[in-house]
Design a protein around this motif. Structure first.
Motif, PDB file in Angstrom:
ATOM      1  N   SER A   1     108.240 129.758  57.150  1.00 52.46           N
ATOM      2  CA  SER A   1     107.307 129.903  56.034  1.00 52.46           C
ATOM      3  C   SER A   1     106.085 129.023  56.215  1.00 52.46           C
ATOM      4  N   VAL A   2     104.959 129.485  55.677  1.00 53.03           N
ATOM      5  CA  VAL A   2     103.743 128.665  55.645  1.00 53.03           C
ATOM      6  C   VAL A   2     103.384 128.302  54.208  1.00 53.03           C
ATOM      7  N   SER A   3     104.269 128.579  53.270  1.00 58.72           N
ATOM      8  CA  SER A   3     104.025 128.225  51.878  1.00 58.72           C
ATOM      9  C   SER A   3     103.981 126.716  51.702  1.00 58.72           C
ATOM     10  N   PRO A   4     103.170 126.203  50.767  1.00 58.01           N
ATOM     11  CA  PRO A   4     103.201 124.776  50.455  1.00 58.01           C
ATOM     12  C   PRO A   4     104.575 124.316  49.974  1.00 58.01           C
ATOM     13  N   ARG A   5     105.400 125.260  49.504  1.00 61.10           N
ATOM     14  CA  ARG A   5     106.740 124.929  49.023  1.00 61.10           C
ATOM     15  C   ARG A   5     107.801 125.254  50.071  1.00 61.10           C
ATOM     16  N   ALA A   6     107.399 125.379  51.326  1.00 61.84           N
ATOM     17  CA  ALA A   6     108.328 125.840  52.364  1.00 61.84           C
ATOM     18  C   ALA A   6     109.576 124.973  52.464  1.00 61.84           C
ATOM     19  N   MET A   7     109.414 123.657  52.454  1.00 64.95           N
ATOM     20  CA  MET A   7     110.569 122.796  52.679  1.00 64.95           C
ATOM     21  C   MET A   7     111.576 122.867  51.534  1.00 64.95           C
ATOM     22  N   ARG A   8     111.145 123.356  50.374  1.00 62.60           N
ATOM     23  CA  ARG A   8     112.071 123.531  49.266  1.00 62.60           C
ATOM     24  C   ARG A   8     112.995 124.736  49.470  1.00 62.60           C
ATOM     25  N   LEU A   9     112.675 125.577  50.445  1.00 59.38           N
ATOM     26  CA  LEU A   9     113.546 126.725  50.724  1.00 59.38           C
ATOM     27  C   LEU A   9     114.943 126.274  51.144  1.00 59.38           C
ATOM     28  N   SER A  10     115.024 125.155  51.852  1.00 56.82           N
ATOM     29  CA  SER A  10     116.345 124.646  52.216  1.00 56.82           C
ATOM     30  C   SER A  10     117.101 124.180  50.974  1.00 56.82           C
ATOM     31  N   ASP A  11     116.378 123.594  50.018  1.00 59.63           N
ATOM     32  CA  ASP A  11     117.013 123.195  48.757  1.00 59.63           C
ATOM     33  C   ASP A  11     117.513 124.421  47.994  1.00 59.63           C
ATOM     34  N   GLY A  12     116.726 125.498  48.026  1.00 64.45           N
ATOM     35  CA  GLY A  12     117.134 126.722  47.344  1.00 64.45           C
ATOM     36  C   GLY A  12     118.390 127.313  47.942  1.00 64.45           C
ATOM     37  N   ALA A  13     118.480 127.324  49.269  1.00 69.46           N
ATOM     38  CA  ALA A  13     119.684 127.843  49.923  1.00 69.46           C
ATOM     39  C   ALA A  13     120.904 127.018  49.544  1.00 69.46           C
TER      40      ALA A  13
END
Length: 277
Positions: free
Chosen positions: A14-26
């Motif tokens: 991801s290139v979203s500014p919130r990309a690193m939160r994707l791991s938190d979401g998983a």
């Protein structure tokens, strides 16, 4: 579908500014899954580098693809793969295609069609290239081969509303089926489009950004005028009534905090229920 889950907390596509939160979401979704039926693919901490491919963080993405493929190997049941970003669908669709050779349609429900190649991508983010890679075009190491790729005539895109000019041109030139949000208010057009592919089974790629932000706040990318959970679940139910579910991806959950994740999880669990009950 027997509820078998593989969690892949990858954010590097991801290139979203919130990309690193994707791991938190998983991880937040994983907390509500049955531990006995759930496996997790470890994702490297490092971002990775492009290695001259034009794909940001390419080296890490290849590592995760290989690890996910190894985790799925030998599984004959449909698997629900939880991301993380869209890139996890590459290995997951590859596995499903091997289990259903020549008979698999790909239903791509996403605000983005993800039809870029490294040459056309304005960002270098693999999340914008995943569908094109699944159809066999892209960088070696992150592209499906001739035996496993899903041809464009067996791809149905739904709900895409952030489409770059190069993607729009490709959709028009190759007559790729792309159903707007309005066509998904009822399942009829989606079921008809999959029927037209001649497939007997389907893989569902679901980026949660196909939903309206008023329904789900924890999205890596916010695009208005999306689906309701009710319309999405009606589509899933109708597809399952007409075709075999070969597997599914849920990607794009990027909550701002554990409290925000708790607000969104009931809606996500309803979607998971539609896929597994």
């Amino acid at each position: 579908m027997a509820p078998t889950f593989v969690v892949v907390p990858q954010w590097q596509g991801s290139v979203s500014p919130r990309a690193m939160r994707l791991s938190d979401g998983a991880e937040a979704i994983r907390g509500d899954l049955p531990s006995s039926a759930t496996r997790e693919v470890p994702v490297p901490v490092e971002a990775g580098d492009s290695q001259g491919t034009g794909i940001d963080r390419f080296s890490t993405l290849v590592t995760v693809r290989e690890r996910l493929a190894a985790t799925l190997r030998g599984s004959t049941d449909a698997v629900l793969t939880i991301g993380g970003d869209n890139g996890i669908s590459l290995a997951a669709v590859e596995h499903a295609a091997r289990e259903h050779p020549g008979h698999l349609a790909l239903v791509w429900l996403d605000a983005h069609p993800a039809l870029h190649t490294p040459e056309s991508s304005p960002s270098g983010g693999f999340a914008g290239m995943v569908l094109r890679a699944i159809t066999g075009e892209g960088a070696e190491g992150l592209t499906l081969g001739a035996d496993d790729r899903i041809p464009l005539e067996r791809v149905v895109i739904g709900g895409a509303r952030d489409i770059d000019p190069a993607e729009a041109d490709l959709i028009q030139e190759l007559r790729i089926v792309s159903l707007p949000i309005g066509d998904l208010d009822t399942p009829d057009a989606l079921v008809a489009a999959v029927l037209a592919t001649g497939a007997t089974a389907f893989y569902l790629h679901l980026d949660l950004n196909v939903l309206d932000p008023s329904v789900l706040g924890g999205l890596a990318d916010l695009y208005p005028f999306g689906l309701s959970v009710e319309a999405l679940n009606a589509a899933i139910t109708a597809l399952r009534a007409n075709f075999e579910l070969a597997g599914a991806t849920i990607a794009g959950f990027s909550p701002s905090s554990p409290e925000a994740a708790s607000d969104d999880l009931p809606s996500i669990l309803r979607i998971i229920g539609a896929l597994t009950r």
